[in-house]
Design a protein around this motif. Structure first.
Motif, mmCIF file in Angstrom:
data_model
loop_
_atom_site.group_PDB
_atom_site.id
_atom_site.type_symbol
_atom_site.label_atom_id
_atom_site.label_comp_id
_atom_site.label_asym_id
_atom_site.label_seq_id
_atom_site.Cartn_x
_atom_site.Cartn_y
_atom_site.Cartn_z
ATOM 1 N N ARG A 163 0.846 -1.193 0.000
ATOM 2 C CA ARG A 163 0.000 0.000 0.000
ATOM 3 C C ARG A 163 0.886 1.250 0.000
ATOM 4 N NH1 ARG A 163 -5.389 -0.576 0.313
ATOM 5 N NH2 ARG A 163 -6.170 -2.434 1.327
ATOM 6 N N ASP A 164 0.391 2.279 -0.677
ATOM 7 C CA ASP A 164 1.069 3.567 -0.669
ATOM 8 C C ASP A 164 1.060 4.103 0.764
ATOM 9 O OD1 ASP A 164 1.834 5.975 -2.718
ATOM 10 O OD2 ASP A 164 0.840 6.746 -0.919
ATOM 11 N N THR A 165 2.132 4.730 1.181
ATOM 12 C CA THR A 165 2.224 5.213 2.561
ATOM 13 C C THR A 165 1.357 6.447 2.818
ATOM 14 O OG1 THR A 165 4.195 6.498 2.002
ATOM 15 C CG2 THR A 165 4.536 4.284 2.911
ATOM 16 N N ARG A 166 0.978 7.161 1.767
ATOM 17 C CA ARG A 166 0.173 8.372 1.944
ATOM 18 C C ARG A 166 -1.295 8.174 1.588
ATOM 19 N NH1 ARG A 166 2.806 12.363 -1.711
ATOM 20 N NH2 ARG A 166 3.358 10.461 -2.787
ATOM 21 N N ILE A 167 -1.566 7.376 0.558
ATOM 22 C CA ILE A 167 -2.948 7.178 0.093
ATOM 23 C C ILE A 167 -3.234 5.686 0.155
ATOM 24 C CG2 ILE A 167 -4.584 7.528 -1.788
ATOM 25 C CD1 ILE A 167 -2.702 9.789 -2.776
ATOM 26 N N TRP A 168 -3.972 5.250 1.142
ATOM 27 C CA TRP A 168 -4.164 3.822 1.422
ATOM 28 C C TRP A 168 -4.839 3.061 0.299
ATOM 29 C CZ3 TRP A 168 -9.016 1.703 1.573
ATOM 30 C CH2 TRP A 168 -10.074 2.592 1.635
ATOM 31 N N ARG A 169 -5.590 3.722 -0.586
ATOM 32 C CA ARG A 169 -6.276 3.027 -1.691
ATOM 33 C C ARG A 169 -5.322 2.601 -2.794
ATOM 34 N NH1 ARG A 169 -10.071 7.963 -1.887
ATOM 35 N NH2 ARG A 169 -8.268 8.538 -3.083
ATOM 36 N N ILE A 170 -4.143 3.182 -2.829
ATOM 37 C CA ILE A 170 -3.187 2.919 -3.909
ATOM 38 C C ILE A 170 -2.255 1.778 -3.513
ATOM 39 C CG2 ILE A 170 -1.239 3.868 -5.211
ATOM 40 C CD1 ILE A 170 -2.609 6.593 -5.028
ATOM 41 N N TRP A 171 -2.116 0.814 -4.419
ATOM 42 C CA TRP A 171 -1.157 -0.273 -4.260
ATOM 43 C C TRP A 171 0.008 -0.004 -5.192
ATOM 44 C CZ3 TRP A 171 -1.336 -4.143 -0.763
ATOM 45 C CH2 TRP A 171 -2.538 -4.349 -0.094
ATOM 46 N N ARG A 172 1.208 -0.172 -4.701
ATOM 47 C CA ARG A 172 2.408 0.000 -5.515
ATOM 48 C C ARG A 172 3.082 -1.349 -5.711
ATOM 49 N NH1 ARG A 172 3.925 5.049 -6.643
ATOM 50 N NH2 ARG A 172 2.821 6.698 -5.576
ATOM 51 N N ILE A 173 3.697 -1.503 -6.870
ATOM 52 C CA ILE A 173 4.362 -2.753 -7.226
ATOM 53 C C ILE A 173 5.872 -2.513 -7.228
ATOM 54 C CG2 ILE A 173 4.572 -4.567 -8.962
ATOM 55 C CD1 ILE A 173 1.761 -4.271 -7.648
ATOM 56 N N TRP A 174 6.568 -3.374 -6.505
ATOM 57 C CA TRP A 174 8.018 -3.267 -6.363
ATOM 58 C C TRP A 174 8.659 -4.568 -6.813
ATOM 59 C CZ3 TRP A 174 9.782 1.393 -4.654
ATOM 60 C CH2 TRP A 174 8.846 2.225 -4.039
ATOM 61 N N LEU A 175 9.773 -4.480 -7.474
ATOM 62 C CA LEU A 175 10.540 -5.678 -7.814
ATOM 63 C C LEU A 175 11.211 -6.236 -6.568
ATOM 64 C CD1 LEU A 175 12.342 -4.634 -11.115
ATOM 65 C CD2 LEU A 175 10.569 -6.361 -10.860
ATOM 66 N N THR A 176 11.221 -7.544 -6.449
ATOM 67 C CA THR A 176 12.003 -8.207 -5.404
ATOM 68 C C THR A 176 13.436 -8.343 -5.918
ATOM 69 O OG1 THR A 176 11.531 -10.388 -6.301
ATOM 70 C CG2 THR A 176 9.987 -9.531 -4.627
ATOM 71 N N ASP A 177 14.318 -8.848 -5.072
ATOM 72 C CA ASP A 177 15.694 -9.094 -5.521
ATOM 73 C C ASP A 177 15.708 -10.055 -6.706
ATOM 74 O OD1 ASP A 177 16.705 -7.381 -3.608
ATOM 75 O OD2 ASP A 177 17.197 -8.981 -2.189
ATOM 76 N N SER A 178 14.862 -11.099 -6.630
ATOM 77 C CA SER A 178 14.763 -12.039 -7.762
ATOM 78 C C SER A 178 14.245 -11.338 -9.010
ATOM 79 C CB SER A 178 13.828 -13.198 -7.419
ATOM 80 O OG SER A 178 14.380 -14.001 -6.421
ATOM 81 N N GLY A 179 13.284 -10.451 -8.823
ATOM 82 C CA GLY A 179 12.738 -9.708 -9.958
ATOM 83 C C GLY A 179 13.771 -8.816 -10.613
ATOM 84 N N ILE A 180 14.622 -8.211 -9.791
ATOM 85 C CA ILE A 180 15.692 -7.360 -10.329
ATOM 86 C C ILE A 180 16.666 -8.210 -11.135
ATOM 87 C CG2 ILE A 180 17.696 -5.957 -9.688
ATOM 88 C CD1 ILE A 180 15.946 -4.989 -7.275
ATOM 89 N N GLN A 181 17.031 -9.376 -10.597
ATOM 90 C CA GLN A 181 17.942 -10.264 -11.328
ATOM 91 C C GLN A 181 17.302 -10.737 -12.626
ATOM 92 O OE1 GLN A 181 18.742 -13.343 -8.491
ATOM 93 N NE2 GLN A 181 20.405 -12.201 -7.525
ATOM 94 N N GLN A 182 16.036 -11.108 -12.578
ATOM 95 C CA GLN A 182 15.340 -11.622 -13.756
ATOM 96 C C GLN A 182 15.073 -10.539 -14.796
ATOM 97 O OE1 GLN A 182 14.407 -14.837 -14.558
ATOM 98 N NE2 GLN A 182 15.717 -15.359 -12.840
ATOM 99 N N SER A 183 14.994 -9.291 -14.367
ATOM 100 C CA SER A 183 14.665 -8.227 -15.321
ATOM 101 C C SER A 183 15.699 -8.133 -16.436
ATOM 102 C CB SER A 183 14.522 -6.879 -14.615
ATOM 103 O OG SER A 183 15.762 -6.436 -14.110
ATOM 104 N N GLY A 184 16.924 -8.472 -16.134
ATOM 105 C CA GLY A 184 17.953 -8.484 -17.170
ATOM 106 C C GLY A 184 17.859 -9.711 -18.046
#
Length: 88
Positions: free
Chosen positions: A42-63
């Protein structure tokens, strides 16, 4: 557009960029999350908003799997358009 370029996108912005609706996008994000490539917070300021973050595996896989990830998004978009046209 890619999380590997700028992390922490709101799901609504991802949907806008990919021309996806919430339900379809949620399914895609859920499948990617199950693979351990992203996390949803959840966004820290607006609770209705969900944010998507890469995990460490996601960062490795992105390449390595950038082309596969883009293919998954395109296929999902194509599936959504097909289902939308069949519901008309």
């Amino acid at each position: 557009m890619g999380l590997w370029q700028e992390d922490g996108w709101p799901t609504s912005s991802i949907g806008d960029k990919l021309q996806q609706v919430g339900g379809t996008l949620t399914g895609v994000i859920d499948r990617i999350k199950e693979r351990g490539l992203v996390r949803r917070e959840r966004d820290t300021r607006i609770w209705r908003i969900w944010r998507i973050w890469l995990t460490d595996s996601g960062i490795q896989q992105s390449g390595k799997d950038n082309a596969q990830s883009q293919s998954d998004w395109r296929r999902s978009k194509s599936d959504w358009r097909r289902s939308k046209s069949s519901n008309v």
